[in-house]
Scaffold this active site. Structure first.
Site, PDB file in Angstrom:
ATOM      1  N   ASP A  62      -5.030  21.847  84.935  1.00  0.00           N
ATOM      2  CA  ASP A  62      -3.719  22.152  84.346  1.00  0.00           C
ATOM      3  C   ASP A  62      -2.858  20.908  84.535  1.00  0.00           C
ATOM      4  O   ASP A  62      -2.434  20.607  85.653  1.00  0.00           O
ATOM      5  CB  ASP A  62      -3.113  23.359  85.064  1.00  0.00           C
ATOM      6  CG  ASP A  62      -1.724  23.695  84.550  1.00  0.00           C
ATOM      7  OD1 ASP A  62      -1.175  22.929  83.717  1.00  0.00           O
ATOM      8  OD2 ASP A  62      -1.175  24.720  84.989  1.00  0.00           O
ATOM      9  N   TYR A 155      10.282  21.313  71.584  1.00  0.00           N
ATOM     10  CA  TYR A 155       9.123  20.597  71.017  1.00  0.00           C
ATOM     11  C   TYR A 155       9.580  19.335  70.296  1.00  0.00           C
ATOM     12  O   TYR A 155       9.032  18.243  70.501  1.00  0.00           O
ATOM     13  CB  TYR A 155       8.390  21.536  70.057  1.00  0.00           C
ATOM     14  CG  TYR A 155       7.129  20.969  69.430  1.00  0.00           C
ATOM     15  CD1 TYR A 155       5.928  20.940  70.135  1.00  0.00           C
ATOM     16  CD2 TYR A 155       7.136  20.486  68.125  1.00  0.00           C
ATOM     17  CE1 TYR A 155       4.772  20.440  69.553  1.00  0.00           C
ATOM     18  CE2 TYR A 155       5.983  19.987  67.542  1.00  0.00           C
ATOM     19  CZ  TYR A 155       4.802  19.962  68.253  1.00  0.00           C
ATOM     20  OH  TYR A 155       3.653  19.460  67.680  1.00  0.00           O
ATOM     21  N   THR A 190      -5.529  23.874  63.699  1.00  0.00           N
ATOM     22  CA  THR A 190      -5.995  23.868  65.095  1.00  0.00           C
ATOM     23  C   THR A 190      -5.636  25.202  65.757  1.00  0.00           C
ATOM     24  O   THR A 190      -5.139  26.112  65.099  1.00  0.00           O
ATOM     25  CB  THR A 190      -5.308  22.726  65.891  1.00  0.00           C
ATOM     26  OG1 THR A 190      -3.915  23.068  66.051  1.00  0.00           O
ATOM     27  CG2 THR A 190      -5.415  21.383  65.195  1.00  0.00           C
TER      28      THR A 190
HETATM   29  N1  LIG Z   1      -1.809  21.164  64.764  1.00  0.00           N
HETATM   30  C1  LIG Z   1      -0.764  20.606  64.192  1.00  0.00           C
HETATM   31  O1  LIG Z   1      -0.378  20.964  63.068  1.00  0.00           O
HETATM   32  C2  LIG Z   1      -0.037  19.495  64.896  1.00  0.00           C
HETATM   33  C3  LIG Z   1       0.947  18.789  64.184  1.00  0.00           C
HETATM   34  C4  LIG Z   1       1.638  17.763  64.808  1.00  0.00           C
HETATM   35  C5  LIG Z   1       1.340  17.429  66.130  1.00  0.00           C
HETATM   36  N2  LIG Z   1       0.380  18.129  66.799  1.00  0.00           N
HETATM   37  C6  LIG Z   1       0.111  17.745  68.189  1.00  0.00           C
HETATM   38  O2  LIG Z   1      -1.254  17.503  68.376  1.00  0.00           O
HETATM   39  C7  LIG Z   1      -1.580  17.709  69.754  1.00  0.00           C
HETATM   40  C8  LIG Z   1      -2.826  18.558  69.843  1.00  0.00           C
HETATM   41  O3  LIG Z   1      -2.500  19.856  69.349  1.00  0.00           O
HETATM   42  P1  LIG Z   1      -3.515  20.782  68.539  1.00  0.00           P
HETATM   43  O4  LIG Z   1      -2.824  21.157  67.296  1.00  0.00           O
HETATM   44  O5  LIG Z   1      -4.854  20.166  68.495  1.00  0.00           O
HETATM   45  O6  LIG Z   1      -3.464  22.070  69.491  1.00  0.00           O
HETATM   46  P2  LIG Z   1      -4.565  22.968  70.203  1.00  0.00           P
HETATM   47  O7  LIG Z   1      -3.804  24.119  70.756  1.00  0.00           O
HETATM   48  O8  LIG Z   1      -5.715  23.232  69.301  1.00  0.00           O
HETATM   49  O9  LIG Z   1      -5.066  22.024  71.404  1.00  0.00           O
HETATM   50  C9  LIG Z   1      -4.249  21.773  72.518  1.00  0.00           C
HETATM   51  C10 LIG Z   1      -5.110  21.790  73.780  1.00  0.00           C
HETATM   52  O10 LIG Z   1      -4.254  21.560  74.906  1.00  0.00           O
HETATM   53  C11 LIG Z   1      -4.730  22.356  75.984  1.00  0.00           C
HETATM   54  N3  LIG Z   1      -3.685  22.610  76.963  1.00  0.00           N
HETATM   55  C12 LIG Z   1      -2.569  23.372  76.809  1.00  0.00           C
HETATM   56  N4  LIG Z   1      -1.889  23.418  77.968  1.00  0.00           N
HETATM   57  C13 LIG Z   1      -2.560  22.666  78.865  1.00  0.00           C
HETATM   58  C14 LIG Z   1      -2.349  22.342  80.235  1.00  0.00           C
HETATM   59  N5  LIG Z   1      -1.298  22.829  80.921  1.00  0.00           N
HETATM   60  N6  LIG Z   1      -3.239  21.526  80.857  1.00  0.00           N
HETATM   61  C15 LIG Z   1      -4.310  21.050  80.180  1.00  0.00           C
HETATM   62  N7  LIG Z   1      -4.585  21.354  78.887  1.00  0.00           N
HETATM   63  C16 LIG Z   1      -3.711  22.137  78.240  1.00  0.00           C
HETATM   64  C17 LIG Z   1      -5.172  23.635  75.312  1.00  0.00           C
HETATM   65  O11 LIG Z   1      -6.059  24.399  76.134  1.00  0.00           O
HETATM   66  C18 LIG Z   1      -5.819  23.128  74.024  1.00  0.00           C
HETATM   67  O12 LIG Z   1      -7.210  22.925  74.213  1.00  0.00           O
HETATM   68  C19 LIG Z   1      -0.333  18.338  70.387  1.00  0.00           C
HETATM   69  O13 LIG Z   1       0.392  17.351  71.083  1.00  0.00           O
HETATM   70  C20 LIG Z   1       0.465  18.827  69.191  1.00  0.00           C
HETATM   71  O14 LIG Z   1       1.839  18.883  69.452  1.00  0.00           O
HETATM   72  C21 LIG Z   1      -0.308  19.153  66.222  1.00  0.00           C
END
Ligand SMILES: NC(=O)c1ccc[n+]([C@@H]2O[C@H](COP(=O)([O-])OP(=O)(O)OC[C@H]3O[C@@H](n4cnc5c(N)ncnc54)[C@H](O)[C@@H]3O)[C@@H](O)[C@H]2O)c1
Length: 261
Positions: A62, A155, A190
């Site tokens: 975490d 965020y 995602t």
């Molecule tokens: N999906 C989108 O549309 C999008 C758009 C812009 C930016 N992002 C950014 O991309 C990045 C990845 O997001 P994603 O969309 O792949 O999300 P996701 O939820 O699929 O993946 C995020 C991962 O972070 C892990 N996580 C969460 N809390 C945690 C903690 N306390 N310790 C360790 N791991 C932890 C989760 O278990 C998960 O595997 C993020 O920073 C998100 O803000 C995503």
């Protein structure tokens, strides 16, 4: 930063953009330390990478804990010798009216989205500076580039801060031979939607706009890693974002008013 022969550490590697990026790093010849709170997700990715002939270790943790990277970095360095590429990628989202989101929730989001990247960088940057070699990727978002929603202010703040921090780091590190990439994705399919915490019942999350296509994580990862290998700083998942930024730069007042609901 050529991925072949590099050692990488990716946070949020069990799902979405982090998972696809870690998988593609390994396919391009990097050894990858996979960090996530979801241990089962890490195990399944490590098995995929090994089956494809790559090298990965799993480091379940975490990363909201203040001391998480003391152990994570030590374990990654014990396995690989040094970390050349750090991808600060964990991000979580809370939504709600600004008056409904408590300050404690701001603290949770900023701690995880921004300060975990600060802590990882603080632990791993001295080695990169000493070697004169390395690369840091910070996953920000369109949310840090232009205004489109009032329903996710912690965020937005964390992502705008990551953009600014990445810019400052680039000014400091590029002259020292260390790359920085600020990755700003738009909509990507995602798991992030499943973990949204809502503080105002009944409001639907607001995206950046219909002009942006929903990408698959593999597309986002390819865009990102092509840019890392080309040593590019500013990377958006969709060039439409540049149009929004130009409009905002040309007339910030008019731009804000054009985005009112
Ligand atoms: N999906 C989108 O549309 C999008 C758009 C812009 C930016 N992002 C950014 O991309 C990045 C990845 O997001 P994603 O969309 O792949 O999300 P996701 O939820 O699929 O993946 C995020 C991962 O972070 C892990 N996580 C969460 N809390 C945690 C903690 N306390 N310790 C360790 N791991 C932890 C989760 O278990 C998960 O595997 C993020 O920073 C998100 O803000 C995503």
């Amino acid at each position: 930063m050529k991925l072949a022969g590099a050692n990488a550490l990716v946070t949020g590697a069990a799902s979405g953009i982090g998972r696809a990026s870690a998988r593609l790093m390994a396919a391009r010849g990097a050894k990858v330390a996979l960090v996530d709170i979801d241990a089962a997700g890490l195990d399944s990715l490590a098995a995929e990478i090994a089956a494809a002939g790559g090298t990965a270790i799993t480091l379940p943790a975490d990363i909201s804990a203040a001391d998480a990277f003391d152990r994570l970095a030590a374990d990654a360095e014990a396995a690989f010798g040094q970390i050349d590429l750090l991808m600060n990628n964990v991000g979580v989202l809370a939504t709600g009216k600004p008056e409904d989101i408590p300050p404690e929730e701001w603290g949770r989001i900023l701690n995880l989205n921004l300060l975990s990247a600060v802590r990882a960088t603080h632990r791993l940057l001295p080695g990169m500076v000493a070697r004169g070699r390395g690369h840091i990727v910070n996953t920000a978002s369109f949310a840090g580039l232009f205004p489109y929603a009032w329903d996710r202010l912690p965020y937005v703040a964390s992502k705008a801060a990551l953009v600014a921090v990445s810019e400052g780091l680039a000014l400091y590190l590029i002259p020292q031979g260390i790359g920085v990439t600020c990755f700003c994705p738009g909509p990507v399919r995602t798991g992030i939607g499943k973990t949204i915490r809502s503080w105002t019942p009944g409001i639907a999350p607001k995206g950046p706009g219909d002009q942006f296509a929903m990408l698959e994580p593999e597309e986002a990862a390819q865009t990102l890693l092509d840019a890392v290998e080309a040593d590019r700083f500013f990377v958006v998942s969709d060039d439409q974002a540049l149009i929004e930024m130009r409009k905002r730069g040309a007339d910030p007042e008019a731009y804000l008013r054009s985005r009112l609901p």
